[in-house]
Design an enzyme around this catalytic site. Structure first.
Site, PDB file in Angstrom:
ATOM      1  N   HIS A  71       0.833  -1.204   0.000  1.00 25.62           N
ATOM      2  CA  HIS A  71       0.000   0.000   0.000  1.00 25.62           C
ATOM      3  C   HIS A  71       0.872   1.261   0.000  1.00 25.62           C
ATOM      4  O   HIS A  71       1.999   1.236   0.504  1.00 25.62           O
ATOM      5  CB  HIS A  71      -0.883   0.027   1.258  1.00 25.62           C
ATOM      6  CG  HIS A  71      -1.634  -1.251   1.489  1.00 25.62           C
ATOM      7  ND1 HIS A  71      -1.154  -2.254   2.290  1.00 25.62           N
ATOM      8  CD2 HIS A  71      -2.823  -1.684   0.999  1.00 25.62           C
ATOM      9  CE1 HIS A  71      -2.023  -3.269   2.294  1.00 25.62           C
ATOM     10  NE2 HIS A  71      -3.041  -2.952   1.523  1.00 25.62           N
ATOM     11  N   ASP A 118      -0.081   4.153   1.569  1.00 22.70           N
ATOM     12  CA  ASP A 118      -0.274   4.807   2.871  1.00 22.70           C
ATOM     13  C   ASP A 118      -0.070   6.316   2.784  1.00 22.70           C
ATOM     14  O   ASP A 118       0.528   6.954   3.659  1.00 22.70           O
ATOM     15  CB  ASP A 118       0.670   4.193   3.931  1.00 22.70           C
ATOM     16  CG  ASP A 118       0.341   2.732   4.217  1.00 22.70           C
ATOM     17  OD1 ASP A 118      -0.735   2.264   3.800  1.00 22.70           O
ATOM     18  OD2 ASP A 118       1.172   2.050   4.850  1.00 22.70           O
ATOM     19  N   ASP A 159       6.617  -2.478   5.650  1.00 28.16           N
ATOM     20  CA  ASP A 159       5.346  -3.091   6.046  1.00 28.16           C
ATOM     21  C   ASP A 159       5.440  -4.564   5.655  1.00 28.16           C
ATOM     22  O   ASP A 159       5.693  -4.889   4.485  1.00 28.16           O
ATOM     23  CB  ASP A 159       4.208  -2.380   5.294  1.00 28.16           C
ATOM     24  CG  ASP A 159       2.819  -2.839   5.697  1.00 28.16           C
ATOM     25  OD1 ASP A 159       2.657  -4.025   6.032  1.00 28.16           O
ATOM     26  OD2 ASP A 159       1.897  -1.998   5.643  1.00 28.16           O
ATOM     27  N   HIS A 169      -3.387   4.216   9.489  1.00 32.22           N
ATOM     28  CA  HIS A 169      -2.272   3.432   8.910  1.00 32.22           C
ATOM     29  C   HIS A 169      -2.254   3.503   7.386  1.00 32.22           C
ATOM     30  O   HIS A 169      -1.237   3.140   6.784  1.00 32.22           O
ATOM     31  CB  HIS A 169      -2.272   1.977   9.419  1.00 32.22           C
ATOM     32  CG  HIS A 169      -3.248   1.061   8.750  1.00 32.22           C
ATOM     33  ND1 HIS A 169      -3.053  -0.304   8.678  1.00 32.22           N
ATOM     34  CD2 HIS A 169      -4.439   1.292   8.146  1.00 32.22           C
ATOM     35  CE1 HIS A 169      -4.072  -0.870   8.043  1.00 32.22           C
ATOM     36  NE2 HIS A 169      -4.923   0.082   7.727  1.00 32.22           N
ATOM     37  N   ASP A 209       3.340  -6.592   5.004  1.00 30.18           N
ATOM     38  CA  ASP A 209       2.417  -6.999   3.933  1.00 30.18           C
ATOM     39  C   ASP A 209       2.966  -6.709   2.539  1.00 30.18           C
ATOM     40  O   ASP A 209       2.326  -7.060   1.529  1.00 30.18           O
ATOM     41  CB  ASP A 209       1.005  -6.422   4.144  1.00 30.18           C
ATOM     42  CG  ASP A 209       0.878  -4.926   3.853  1.00 30.18           C
ATOM     43  OD1 ASP A 209       1.643  -4.374   3.048  1.00 30.18           O
ATOM     44  OD2 ASP A 209      -0.028  -4.300   4.454  1.00 30.18           O
TER      45      ASP A 209
HETATM   46  N1  ARG Z   1      -5.438   2.045   1.457  1.00 32.75           N
HETATM   47  C1  ARG Z   1      -6.203   1.479   2.520  1.00 32.75           C
HETATM   48  C2  ARG Z   1      -6.605   2.575   3.531  1.00 32.75           C
HETATM   49  O1  ARG Z   1      -6.335   3.716   3.307  1.00 32.75           O
HETATM   50  C3  ARG Z   1      -5.433   0.366   3.218  1.00 32.75           C
HETATM   51  C4  ARG Z   1      -4.189   0.810   3.924  1.00 32.75           C
HETATM   52  C5  ARG Z   1      -3.410  -0.328   4.481  1.00 32.75           C
HETATM   53  N2  ARG Z   1      -2.256   0.157   5.183  1.00 32.75           N
HETATM   54  C6  ARG Z   1      -1.414  -0.584   5.894  1.00 32.75           C
HETATM   55  N3  ARG Z   1      -0.440   0.035   6.550  1.00 32.75           N
HETATM   56  N4  ARG Z   1      -1.537  -1.894   5.946  1.00 32.75           N
HETATM   57  O2  ARG Z   1      -7.192   2.292   4.533  1.00 32.75           O
HETATM   58 MN    MN Z   2       1.697   0.118   5.299  1.00 31.56          MN
HETATM   59 MN    MN Z   3       0.495  -2.386   3.716  1.00 30.65          MN
END
Ligand code: ARG
Ligand code: MN
Ligand code: MN
Length: 314
Positions: free
Chosen positions: A121, A123, A227, A136, A229
């Protein structure tokens, strides 16, 4: 290397409980001994403690703004102290909203930074582009100078002064980017390597181009915000917002090996490890082990192995 570790057991930048267990899980997997075993000096600053906040209604769509704002203000001060003490700072999250405090505290001590954001992402939602209100998904928006005028006032965020220029930010691993984020990335001409770019170029060229790009803007201390992920969910399933088609374990490790080689690594975030999102112990283990392995590679572990200079074959 001299490494200062800060745990930030905080989850309120997103709705899923469990991510606050990340710091102790990563420690219990042997992080400190492993870093010492590869020749690092390590000081563990322990976990930051965060105040309970009741009555934390959304402001401008931002969820839990008081808790998130105050937690990051405190983290910023701790990270600044770790940097003043002369360590490379390792911040163990917790959710990715903590990058606000980590990067802010780092910059308050070291000035202008290069930021490498490794994540599925971006972020970089502002409070007003965010589809979820979860901080986040927003941390970079508060830190980028060029976005400052787009950030609405939130009392407990008023201590945040932007400290990163759009040209000093590079993304690797993107594959789930919201429309407002995509507009911002294109509009500010932010350097990014999506998973499509990783597929096209291969990770070696991605890292070569990342370093060439960042160095062309001037060599600055590097803040690596990792991150978990960013890695494929087959490697790191225990995380709150997994996205298919991520970095392989080897690609993930290669990024940290190259960053270590630059000699400019000044702070690392390792965030979004959430054991409650793993469906069995093996999934949790795989995720935590990957986080530890990435941190070891940040601080000089090499896959070819090493030997002491005076080594003799017995
Ligand atoms: N883009 C999505 C949001 O603004 C998901 C963000 C996920 N971020 C992370 N740090 N895992 O909520
Ligand atoms: Mn993130
Ligand atoms: Mn992420």
């Amino acid at each position: 290397h001299s490494v200062g570790i800060v745990g930030a057991p905080f989850w309120k930048g997103q709705p899923r409980a469990g991510v606050e267990l990340g710091p102790d899980l990563i420690r219990n997997a042997g992080l400190v001994d492993k870093l010492k075993g590869q020749g690092c000096t390590v000081k563990d600053y322990g976990n930051v403690t965060f105040e309970e906040v009741t009555n934390d209604e959304p402001i401008n769509g931002v969820r839990r703004p008081r808790a998130v704002g105050r937690a990051n203000e405190k983290l910023s001060n701790v990270v600044a102290r770790v940097k003043r003490d002369g360590h490379t700072c390792v911040m163990l999250g917790g959710d990715h909203s903590l990058a606000i405090g980590s990067i802010h505290g780092h910059a308050s001590c070291r000035g202008e930074l290069s930021v490498l954001w490794v994540d599925a992402h971006a972020d970089i939602n502002t409070p007003l582009t965010s589809p979820t209100g979860n901080v986040h998904g927003q941390p970079m928006s508060y830190l980028i100078h060029e976005l400052h005028s787009k950030i609405p006032a939130i009392a407990d965020f008023s201590w945040i002064t932007p400290c990163v220029w759009a040209k000093d930010l590079v993304y690797i691993g993107l594959r789930d980017v919201d429309p407002g984020e995509h507009f911002i990335l294109k509009n500010l001409n932010i350097k990014m390597f999506s998973m499509t770019d990783v597929d096209r170029l291969g990770i070696a060229k991605v890292m070569e181009q990342t370093c060439d790009y960042l160095f062309s803007k001037g060599k600055k201390p590097i803040h690596l915000s990792y991150d978990i992920d960013a890695l494929d969910p087959s490697v790191s399933p225990a995380t709150g917002t997994p996205v298919r088609g991520g970095l392989t374990y080897r690609e993930g490790i290669y990024i940290t090996e190259v960053i270590n080689q630059t000699g400019l690594l000044s702070a690392v975030d390792m965030v979004e490890v959430n054991p409650k999102r793993g469906s069995c112990d093996a999934e949790i283990d795989s995720t935590v082990t990957a986080a530890v392995d990435l941190l070891q590679s940040c601080f000089g572990r090499v896959r070819e192995g090493t030997h002491p200079p005076d080594y003799q074959v017995p």
